[in-house]
Design a protein around this motif. Structure first.
Motif, PDB file in Angstrom:
ATOM      1  N   SER A  73      82.450  69.237  39.630  1.00  9.74           N
ATOM      2  CA  SER A  73      81.126  69.460  40.215  1.00  9.74           C
ATOM      3  C   SER A  73      81.050  70.873  40.776  1.00  9.74           C
ATOM      4  N   GLN A  82      72.765  65.116  38.204  1.00 10.92           N
ATOM      5  CA  GLN A  82      73.908  64.228  38.411  1.00 10.92           C
ATOM      6  C   GLN A  82      74.158  63.464  37.127  1.00 10.92           C
ATOM      7  N   GLN A  94      85.032  64.536  39.905  1.00 15.68           N
ATOM      8  CA  GLN A  94      84.386  65.262  40.996  1.00 15.68           C
ATOM      9  C   GLN A  94      84.829  66.715  41.104  1.00 15.68           C
ATOM     10  N   ILE A 120      76.533  67.539  39.801  1.00 16.49           N
ATOM     11  CA  ILE A 120      77.450  66.502  40.266  1.00 16.49           C
ATOM     12  C   ILE A 120      77.973  65.679  39.085  1.00 16.49           C
ATOM     13  N   GLU A 121      79.273  65.695  38.931  1.00 18.95           N
ATOM     14  CA  GLU A 121      79.947  64.909  37.892  1.00 18.95           C
ATOM     15  C   GLU A 121      80.284  63.523  38.428  1.00 18.95           C
ATOM     16  N   PRO A 122      80.620  62.570  37.545  1.00 19.36           N
ATOM     17  CA  PRO A 122      81.042  61.242  38.017  1.00 19.36           C
ATOM     18  C   PRO A 122      82.264  61.332  38.932  1.00 19.36           C
ATOM     19  N   GLU A 123      82.460  60.288  39.716  1.00 21.07           N
ATOM     20  CA  GLU A 123      83.517  60.273  40.726  1.00 21.07           C
ATOM     21  C   GLU A 123      84.883  60.673  40.170  1.00 21.07           C
ATOM     22  N   GLN A 124      85.221  60.179  38.973  1.00 24.30           N
ATOM     23  CA  GLN A 124      86.547  60.483  38.424  1.00 24.30           C
ATOM     24  C   GLN A 124      86.687  61.944  37.981  1.00 24.30           C
TER      25      GLN A 124
END
Length: 117
Positions: free
Chosen positions: A42, A113, A39, A33-37
């Protein structure tokens, strides 16, 4: 069990044995899982995680700095700080200072993550 996996991972990462670490320590159904920005980057599944890593590594022209901290371990989770400073093949410099949190179940890493900007 978690501390053993955490220490094995850190040892392999310090030697830049990223693919070996994933092959040996990650579950087949592991989640990345990558950071929200980021995503869209992921992935799910060991095959996808390894392919993602191969792509990243193939774009590195030069390692400028690489550091991995000792793990901070709880019962089923651990975290590390990793600093990756590289020059890519397109001559772009990239420096990522991140915290990575891992979840362990049945003797394997089932989730990683990443937290960075």
């Amino acid at each position: 069990m978690t501390i053993t996996i955490a220490n094995q991972l850190v040892d392999l990462l310090k030697e830049k044995k990223f693919l070996e670490a994933q092959e040996q320590l990650f579950a087949l159904e592991a989640v990345n899982i990558e950071p929200e920005q980021y995503q869209e980057r992921s992935v799910i599944g060991l095959k996808a995680i390894i392919q993602k890593e191969k792509t990243f590594l193939s774009n590195i022209k030069q390692w400028n700095r690489f550091e991995v901290s000792k793990p901070l371990v709880s019962s089923n989770h651990f975290s590390i700080r990793m600093i990756t400073d590289v020059t890519l093949v397109n001559n772009t410099d990239v420096c990522i200072d991140e915290i990575i949190v891992y979840e362990v179940a049945n003797g394997k890493i089932i989730k990683e993550q990443f937290f960075y900007h």
